[in-house]
Design a protein around this motif. Structure first.
Motif, PDB file in Angstrom:
ATOM      1  N   VAL A 196       0.855  -1.191   0.000  1.00  0.00           N
ATOM      2  CA  VAL A 196       0.000   0.000   0.000  1.00  0.00           C
ATOM      3  C   VAL A 196       0.888   1.237   0.000  1.00  0.00           C
ATOM      4  CG1 VAL A 196      -1.804   1.249   1.254  1.00  0.00           C
ATOM      5  CG2 VAL A 196      -1.747  -1.253   1.329  1.00  0.00           C
ATOM      6  N   LEU A 197       0.671   2.115  -0.980  1.00  0.00           N
ATOM      7  CA  LEU A 197       1.392   3.379  -1.030  1.00  0.00           C
ATOM      8  C   LEU A 197       0.568   4.435  -0.300  1.00  0.00           C
ATOM      9  CD1 LEU A 197       3.743   5.090  -2.130  1.00  0.00           C
ATOM     10  CD2 LEU A 197       2.294   5.576  -4.112  1.00  0.00           C
ATOM     11  N   TYR A 227     -10.508  -0.603   4.819  1.00  0.00           N
ATOM     12  CA  TYR A 227     -11.059  -0.726   3.471  1.00  0.00           C
ATOM     13  C   TYR A 227     -10.742  -2.098   2.874  1.00  0.00           C
ATOM     14  CZ  TYR A 227     -11.615  -0.060  -1.542  1.00  0.00           C
ATOM     15  OH  TYR A 227     -11.972  -0.213  -2.853  1.00  0.00           O
ATOM     16  N   LEU A 228      -9.477  -2.500   2.931  1.00  0.00           N
ATOM     17  CA  LEU A 228      -9.064  -3.768   2.332  1.00  0.00           C
ATOM     18  C   LEU A 228      -9.633  -4.964   3.083  1.00  0.00           C
ATOM     19  CD1 LEU A 228      -5.434  -2.716   1.448  1.00  0.00           C
ATOM     20  CD2 LEU A 228      -7.247  -3.273  -0.185  1.00  0.00           C
ATOM     21  N   GLU A 229      -9.682  -4.895   4.406  1.00  0.00           N
ATOM     22  CA  GLU A 229     -10.262  -6.002   5.172  1.00  0.00           C
ATOM     23  C   GLU A 229     -11.755  -6.154   4.887  1.00  0.00           C
ATOM     24  OE1 GLU A 229      -9.131  -5.188   9.230  1.00  0.00           O
ATOM     25  OE2 GLU A 229      -7.223  -6.257   8.994  1.00  0.00           O
ATOM     26  N   GLU A 230     -12.457  -5.029   4.749  1.00  0.00           N
ATOM     27  CA  GLU A 230     -13.888  -5.113   4.420  1.00  0.00           C
ATOM     28  C   GLU A 230     -14.101  -5.713   3.037  1.00  0.00           C
ATOM     29  OE1 GLU A 230     -15.425  -1.151   4.964  1.00  0.00           O
ATOM     30  OE2 GLU A 230     -15.577  -1.398   7.141  1.00  0.00           O
ATOM     31  N   LYS A 231     -13.245  -5.357   2.093  1.00  0.00           N
ATOM     32  CA  LYS A 231     -13.374  -5.876   0.728  1.00  0.00           C
ATOM     33  C   LYS A 231     -12.973  -7.344   0.626  1.00  0.00           C
ATOM     34  CE  LYS A 231     -14.348  -2.511  -2.339  1.00  0.00           C
ATOM     35  NZ  LYS A 231     -15.251  -2.654  -3.480  1.00  0.00           N
ATOM     36  N   ASN A 291      -1.572  -9.175   5.020  1.00  0.00           N
ATOM     37  CA  ASN A 291      -0.314  -8.630   5.505  1.00  0.00           C
ATOM     38  C   ASN A 291      -0.065  -7.369   4.694  1.00  0.00           C
ATOM     39  OD1 ASN A 291       2.268  -8.122   6.450  1.00  0.00           O
ATOM     40  ND2 ASN A 291       3.211  -9.650   5.125  1.00  0.00           N
ATOM     41  N   LEU A 292      -0.284  -6.209   5.298  1.00  0.00           N
ATOM     42  CA  LEU A 292      -0.126  -4.958   4.563  1.00  0.00           C
ATOM     43  C   LEU A 292       1.294  -4.438   4.748  1.00  0.00           C
ATOM     44  CD1 LEU A 292      -3.517  -3.173   5.253  1.00  0.00           C
ATOM     45  CD2 LEU A 292      -2.921  -4.860   3.526  1.00  0.00           C
ATOM     46  N   ILE A 293       1.877  -4.045   3.624  1.00  0.00           N
ATOM     47  CA  ILE A 293       3.226  -3.498   3.577  1.00  0.00           C
ATOM     48  C   ILE A 293       3.064  -2.052   3.120  1.00  0.00           C
ATOM     49  CG2 ILE A 293       5.497  -3.711   2.506  1.00  0.00           C
ATOM     50  CD1 ILE A 293       4.441  -6.667   1.756  1.00  0.00           C
ATOM     51  N   TYR A 294       3.476  -1.117   3.948  1.00  0.00           N
ATOM     52  CA  TYR A 294       3.249   0.300   3.644  1.00  0.00           C
ATOM     53  C   TYR A 294       4.511   0.957   3.121  1.00  0.00           C
ATOM     54  CZ  TYR A 294      -1.035  -0.268   6.351  1.00  0.00           C
ATOM     55  OH  TYR A 294      -2.255  -0.688   6.805  1.00  0.00           O
ATOM     56  N   ASP A 295       4.343   1.748   2.068  1.00  0.00           N
ATOM     57  CA  ASP A 295       5.373   2.645   1.556  1.00  0.00           C
ATOM     58  C   ASP A 295       4.788   4.043   1.572  1.00  0.00           C
ATOM     59  OD1 ASP A 295       7.426   0.804   0.961  1.00  0.00           O
ATOM     60  OD2 ASP A 295       6.470   0.265  -0.925  1.00  0.00           O
ATOM     61  N   VAL A 296       5.642   5.029   1.729  1.00  0.00           N
ATOM     62  CA  VAL A 296       5.173   6.415   1.735  1.00  0.00           C
ATOM     63  C   VAL A 296       5.919   7.221   0.684  1.00  0.00           C
ATOM     64  CG1 VAL A 296       4.556   6.377   4.175  1.00  0.00           C
ATOM     65  CG2 VAL A 296       6.816   7.139   3.522  1.00  0.00           C
ATOM     66  N   VAL A 297       5.277   8.291   0.235  1.00  0.00           N
ATOM     67  CA  VAL A 297       5.938   9.259  -0.627  1.00  0.00           C
ATOM     68  C   VAL A 297       6.427  10.364   0.290  1.00  0.00           C
ATOM     69  CG1 VAL A 297       5.635  10.912  -2.488  1.00  0.00           C
ATOM     70  CG2 VAL A 297       4.490   8.698  -2.598  1.00  0.00           C
TER      71      VAL A 297
END
Length: 147
Positions: free
Chosen positions: A106-107, A121-125, A131-137
């Motif tokens: 996830v960005l 959002y993703l869990e509801e869908k 396992n969420l992997i986060y990246d940031v700008v």
């Protein structure tokens, strides 16, 4: 096929563009990797839009880890949300329901910077184990891994 590496890799990740554009090649390459490096973990990073039941069967049969790139609530920054397509949604739910679950990269950006909103959002869908992997700008507009 003869190994060209001095030692067996612990993990091989197949990236793209979109790796499943090369479906015929993947079906040939992965068994060769398994033959040469039987203990190696194999992973594929994908946008997930080309996945279908045939490919998921193959993923499961070959013990492949899958990471899908999807930006949760910020997906509209890239374009239409593939999770609005019932066929794609069903396939991703199948992956999330596996014992090992599903990894999603996830960005986080300025207008979708809340990781909790994306997780909800993703869990509801998708349900299942995510396992969420986060990246940031970062402020300079570059990529910065956040862990």
């Amino acid at each position: 096929m003869k190994a060209v590496l001095p030692d067996a890799p612990e993990k091989v990740e197949l990236w793209g563009g979109e790796p499943f554009v090369y479906w015929k090649t993947l079906k040939q390459a992965v068994p060769l990797l398994r033959e040469q490096f039987p203990d190696c973990q194999i992973g594929i990073i994908t946008n997930g839009t080309l996945l279908d039941d045939e490919k998921v069967d193959w993923i499961e049969d070959n013990g492949i880890g899958i990471t899908i790139s999807h930006d949760g609530v910020g997906q509209s920054n890239r374009g239409p949300d593939p999770l609005d397509d019932p066929k794609i949604l069903a396939v991703w739910r199948r992956l999330a329901a596996r014992p090992q679950g599903l990894a999603i990269a996830v960005l986080l950006t300025g207008n979708s910077y809340d990781p909790l909103k994306s997780r909800v959002y993703l869990e509801e869908k998708l349900g299942g184990s995510l396992n969420l992997i986060y990246d940031v700008v970062n402020d300079l507009g570059g990529w910065s891994p956040s862990g």
